[in-house]
Each structure stands twice: as structure tokens, then as C-alpha cells.
Write a protein that holds these residues in place. Structure first.
Motif, mmCIF file in Angstrom:
data_model
loop_
_atom_site.group_PDB
_atom_site.id
_atom_site.type_symbol
_atom_site.label_atom_id
_atom_site.label_comp_id
_atom_site.label_asym_id
_atom_site.label_seq_id
_atom_site.Cartn_x
_atom_site.Cartn_y
_atom_site.Cartn_z
ATOM 1 N N TRP A 98 0.225 4.954 -1.129
ATOM 2 C CA TRP A 98 -0.716 5.437 -0.300
ATOM 3 C C TRP A 98 -0.105 6.399 0.831
ATOM 4 C CZ3 TRP A 98 -4.852 1.465 1.005
ATOM 5 C CH2 TRP A 98 -5.727 1.088 -0.049
ATOM 6 N N ALA A 142 -1.956 3.509 4.726
ATOM 7 C CA ALA A 142 -1.251 2.430 4.344
ATOM 8 C C ALA A 142 -1.242 1.242 5.520
ATOM 9 C CB ALA A 142 -0.247 2.401 3.702
ATOM 10 N N PHE A 147 0.851 -1.184 -0.042
ATOM 11 C CA PHE A 147 0.001 0.026 0.062
ATOM 12 C C PHE A 147 0.923 1.297 -0.032
ATOM 13 C CE2 PHE A 147 -3.091 -3.105 2.341
ATOM 14 C CZ PHE A 147 -3.856 -3.130 1.142
ATOM 15 N N ALA A 148 1.939 1.121 0.877
ATOM 16 C CA ALA A 148 2.783 2.380 0.966
ATOM 17 C C ALA A 148 3.697 2.571 -0.272
ATOM 18 C CB ALA A 148 3.402 2.438 2.355
#
Length: 290
Positions: free
Chosen positions: A58, A63, A52-53
Motif C-alpha cells: 500500500w 498504510a 500494509f506498506a
């Protein structure tokens, strides 16, 4: 200076062991079972956080929140499919089922995420700062603060909140808790969600200092279980203190004797400690009522 570095590293890694071991503690006291896929939950948190990061770009808070939520959902799945069907029949089959569940997850991540280790960048692990003449990453100082803070928050939540008191009631007497209208199944499921979320948090915290890959959690899970037993699995504070102690011993052996001897000495200390204190350093023998 070598000693300071070993202590800081030991407290950092030991806090991570303590967080994972707290997950073992929570499920054991609530349901008298543990999740042996806990190491895989560490890996899952790191992989999801990275996905996610880094891959999706994000913001880190978002995240992290999504990664921990998915880890908690994984815990619910483990409890519902790998633990409850066996525990309700009085079978210990959940032991092997949770081990198998962890292996399945590790291999699923291997096929989807890939086998190459990935770096998890963090501004807290880029530039070391000087502490008592030795360089340490800020993240190494943040991890113990987070670990101890989570342990304290968990203790307060158990003793001060309504849900925490319900969990304590289940710990003390499941049948009496049912008679008082407490949903015991829900409390046990919640303990597994919390357990895997703690492991996922540990994975995300430690990932920038190591690397992210599909089998990164295996050894961490084994060491954390050793920490849980060493501290006394029924004692939350004992588990966290044992994690810090284990981490410092491990880092000190690595610094002064070399990594070849790390596991030999660390696990030998665990064996000797349990020989002297079979219920753990901070645990108590269960009281038998006649």
C-alpha cells in the motif's frame, strides 16, 4: 562530531519517548488511569505499518492511516474490557489487566507475524546527510519535528476545540461535566484511542531506524512511562521536554561511555531527579481542598 551525533540521535529517540508518554498523560488526566499495554501499542503500530506498506504494498500514507486507525481501535478495546470494568468499581485491577493485555497482544503478534526481526525500509533512513560534520539520517530530523508538532497540536486541540474543551471539563470535574451534558465515558474512551494512536505513530516513525518484531515495544513502553513521571504526568509540555532530555542523556551515555552503562545512568538520573522533584520536573503537586 560525536556530541552532535549523540544530540541528534537523542532528540530523535527522545521525541518517540515523548509521543508514547503523551499517551500516558492523556489517559491519566482524563480518567486517572494509564494503559500499561502502551509499549505493545508501539509494536502494534510498527507491525501494522510494515504489514500494509511492505507486505501488501500500500502507499505509505494509506498504510499509516490504516495502522493508526487499528491502533486507536485497540485502545478502545483496552478501555472497554481492561479498564472500565475495574475503574467503575473503584478497583485498581486495571493495572494488572492492561499489563496482561499487552502480553497477550505481544504473543498474538509473535504467532502471526513471526519472531524474526524485519527491516522497515524508508527513503528517509537510507542515505545519511551531513550535519555539522557528522552523518545523520533525514528521519532522525523528521521525528523530533513530528513529535513536537503533535505535542503542540494536542495542546491547541485541548484549548481551542469543542471536543478538547469537553475533555478538559472531564479532567477538572467529572461530576460537573456530566451535569453539563458531557458524555464522560465517551471522553475516557477517546483518550485511550488517542493514547494508543500516539504510541502506534511512535512505533511507525522509529521502525526504520530499528527493526520490527513482536517484543520491540516492551522497553520503549517502560522508558516512556519513566519519562511521563519524570516530566510530570499532568503536564503535556513537561512530558515532551522530559522525553527529549531523557533521549539526549541516553544517547550521550551510549556514545561516550558505551551501551553497557546506558540504562544504569539514564534510570539513575530519573531516580535522582524524582528524589529532588517528586512531582516531576515540570509537574505540580495536586491541590487539596479542605
Amino acid at each position: 562530531m560525536l556530541l552532535i551525533s549523540a544530540i541528534v540521535t537523542g532528540l530523535s529517540v527522545g521525541s518517540m519517548y515523548g509521543l508514547i508518554a503523551l499517551g500516558y498523560h492523556v489517559t491519566y488526566v482524563v480518567s486517572n488511569t494509564v494503559n500499561f499495554a502502551q509499549g505493545s501499542s508501539v509494536m502494534l503500530g510498527a507491525v501494522l505499518g510494515y504489514t500494509f506498506a511492505v507486505r501488501q504494498g500500500w502507499p505509505l500514507p494509506l498504510a499509516s492511516a490504516m495502522a493508526l486507525t487499528l491502533c486507536a481501535l485497540f485502545g478502545l478495546v483496552v478501555e472497554r474490557t481492561l479498564v472500565r470494568p475495574f475503574a467503575e468499581r473503584g478497583s485498581n485491577g486495571w493495572l494488572m489487566a492492561t499489563v496482561a493485555g499487552g502480553i497477550v497482544l505481544d504473543n498474538a503478534v509473535l504467532f502471526t507475524f513471526g519472531k524474526e526481526p524485519r527491516a522497515f525500509p524508508s527513503f528517509l533512513a537510507q542515505k545519511p546527510i551531513e550535519l555539522f560534520g557528522t552523518g545523520v539520517f533525514p528521519l532522525q530530523l523528521v521525528i523530533p519535528v513530528v513529535g513536537i508538532g503533535v505535542a503542540i497540536a494536542l495542546q491547541v486541540a485541548f484549548n481551542r476545540t469543542r471536543l478538547g474543551k469537553a475533555l478538559l471539563a472531564v479532567v477538572q470535574n467529572k461530576d460537573a461535566a456530566r451535569l453539563m451534558g458531557i458524555d464522560v465515558r465517551f471522553c475516557i474512551a477517546l483518550s485511550y484511542a488517542l493514547s494508543t494512536a500516539l504510541a502506534g505513530l511512535a512505533g511507525m516513525l522509529i521502525a526504520p531506524l530499528f527493526s520490527v518484531h513482536s517484543d520491540m515495544g516492551t522497553l520503549f513502553g517502560i522508558k516512556a512511562f519513566a519519562v511521563a513521571i519524570l516530566g510530570g504526568i499532568t503536564s503535556a509540555s513537561g512530558v515532551m521536554l522530559a522525553g527529549l532530555l531523557y533521549g539526549v542523556i541516553e544517547a550521550s551515555v551510549t556514545s561516550f561511555a558505551g551501551s553497557t552503562y546506558t540504562q544504569i545512568v539514564a534510570f539513575a538520573v530519573v531516580i535522582l531527579a524524582l528524589a529532588v522533584r517528586p512531582n516531576g520536573l515540570f509537574g505540580r503537586a495536586a491541590t487539596k481542598k479542605v
